[in-house]
Design a protein around this motif. Structure first.
Motif, mmCIF file in Angstrom:
data_model
loop_
_atom_site.group_PDB
_atom_site.id
_atom_site.type_symbol
_atom_site.label_atom_id
_atom_site.label_comp_id
_atom_site.label_asym_id
_atom_site.label_seq_id
_atom_site.Cartn_x
_atom_site.Cartn_y
_atom_site.Cartn_z
ATOM 1 N N GLY A 76 0.817 -1.215 0.000
ATOM 2 C CA GLY A 76 0.000 0.000 0.000
ATOM 3 C C GLY A 76 0.838 1.246 0.000
ATOM 4 N N ASN A 92 -5.475 2.483 1.097
ATOM 5 C CA ASN A 92 -4.964 1.179 1.551
ATOM 6 C C ASN A 92 -6.079 0.160 1.772
ATOM 7 O OD1 ASN A 92 -2.337 1.809 1.196
ATOM 8 N ND2 ASN A 92 -1.917 2.332 3.337
ATOM 9 N N SER A 116 0.503 -2.246 7.244
ATOM 10 C CA SER A 116 0.105 -1.059 6.483
ATOM 11 C C SER A 116 -0.770 -0.127 7.323
ATOM 12 C CB SER A 116 -0.654 -1.474 5.216
ATOM 13 O OG SER A 116 0.140 -2.350 4.450
ATOM 14 N N MET A 122 -6.771 -0.999 9.349
ATOM 15 C CA MET A 122 -6.487 -2.069 8.389
ATOM 16 C C MET A 122 -6.661 -3.432 9.054
ATOM 17 S SD MET A 122 -5.978 -0.122 5.909
ATOM 18 C CE MET A 122 -5.906 -1.488 4.816
#
Ligand SMILES: NC(=O)C1=CN([C@@H]2O[C@H](COP(=O)(O)OP(=O)(O)OC[C@H]3O[C@@H](n4cnc5c(N)ncnc54)[C@H](O)[C@@H]3O)[C@@H](O)[C@H]2O)C=CC1
Ligand SMILES: CC(=O)C(=O)O
Length: 310
Positions: A76, A92, A116, A122
């Protein structure tokens, strides 16, 4: 243990390098949408191996993840100078939808280790998209912030950071919470240790350490474009706990039923990590200010995560 790394940029390759030097993996497979980059990183890391270990390092395709016990997700975009981690979220999240569609059919039972940013969200997204047991979807969370905290406190007290037992809680980001109340040096409460060695933790000193931890990434990104050695070692440290079933207490992020009055949120608190992922969540002693700050951090993360369409 075989370890897969998706995203062979600065963070993914640094994690691969640390893992290879520490001899923590029997095999490492690096995957990137930029295949030439993955091949070059794998070859470069492989050339360090003969000095330190016997890890086999290759670039590969998603099918080559088969048999991996841990897959690190470091694909990402990263922050530009002045950009916050949260500003990377939409971009992302799109990368992760694509990456997870490739990873999950090949290694449905692997532990996923997310790097990430914004790493907590995430982690929450990955947990929801994958349907994997949340204890096996681990964000690096504040492992790096905790290292920064221990490093600065250790320097102030004139002791090894490994003798500082202190954690950063909440978001890996601007709302993070330095847990001063529960911090220890050796087994001694931090303020008592500081007084005994004649280096008191005044309000000014605490403010400087807080700034040094909270704003470390911004300063490093201004100076060299990105941060990677610290998180590379942090990711290797988490893999070590898993690969050797060490049951280490590490500040990592997983989707958690309730933290500081906020339900179903991914953030960092100290957790016991072993071969099956996160085994136990730990709630340190907080003062009222720390509890309120953790509630704010958790609320912010939950609001942003819940707004992302899956
Ligand atoms: N959790 C933490 O403490 C830290 C997290 N980070 C985060 O790690 C992430 C990676 O950072 P860097 O390695 O510096 O970035 P980078 O730009 O060097 O590497 C990212 C890699 O991801 C690859 N990529 C992008 N989309 C992809 C896709 N769909 N499939 C496969 N590969 C894809 C790119 O080709 C690139 O090689 C960023 O989000 C950054 O903010 C960075 C430092 C610390
Ligand atoms: C970039 C980032 O998340 C860090 O160095 O903390």
């Amino acid at each position: 243990m075989k370890v897969g790394i998706v995203g062979a940029g600065m963070v993914g390759s640094s994690a691969g390098y640390a893992l290879a030097l520490m001899g923590l993996a029997s095999e490492i497979v690096l995957i990137d949408r930029n295949e030439a980059l993955a091949i070059a990183q794998a070859e470069d890391i492989a050339h360090a191996v003969p000095f330190m270990s016997s890890t086999v390092v290759n670039a590969g395709q998603y099918r080559d993840l088969e048999g991996a016990g841990v897959v690190i997700l470091a694909a990402g975009v990263s922050q530009k100078p002045g950009e916050t981690r949260l500003e990377l979220l939409e971009r992302n999240a799109a990368v992760f939808r694509a990456v997870l569609a490739e990873v999950l059919p090949v290694v449905p039972d692997a532990i996923l280790l997310i790097a990430s940013n914004p790493v907590d969200i995430m982690t929450q997204i990955t947990t929801r998209l994958s349907g994997i047991d949340p204890r096996r979807v681990i964000g690096s969370g504040t492992i790096l912030d905790t290292a920064r905290f221990r490093s600065l406190v250790g320097r102030h007290l004139g002791i090894s950071p490994q003798s500082v037992h202190a954690y950063v809680l909440g978001e890996h980001g601007d709302s993070e919470v330095l847990a001063w109340t529960s911090a220890r040096a050796g087994s001694v409460p931090l303020s008592s240790f500081a007084a005994q060695v004649g280096s008191p933790l005044t309000a000014d000193v605490r403010a400087q350490i807080d700034d040094g931890v909270r704003n470390a990434a911004y300063k490093i990104i201004n100076g060299k474009g990105s941060t990677y050695y610290g998180i590379g070692a942090g990711l290797a440290r988490i893999v070590k706990a898993i690969a050797r079933d060490q049951r280490d207490v590490l500040s990592v992020s997983i989707s958690t039923p309730e933290v500081a009055g906020v339900s179903d949120v991914a953030l960092s608190i100290p957790r016991v990590v072993g071969a099956e992922g996160v085994l136990t969540d730990l709630f340190p002693d907080f003062d009222d200010e720390e509890y309120a700050a953790l509630n704010r951090s958790a609320s912010l993360l939950k609001e942003r995560a819940d707004a992302i369409p899956l």
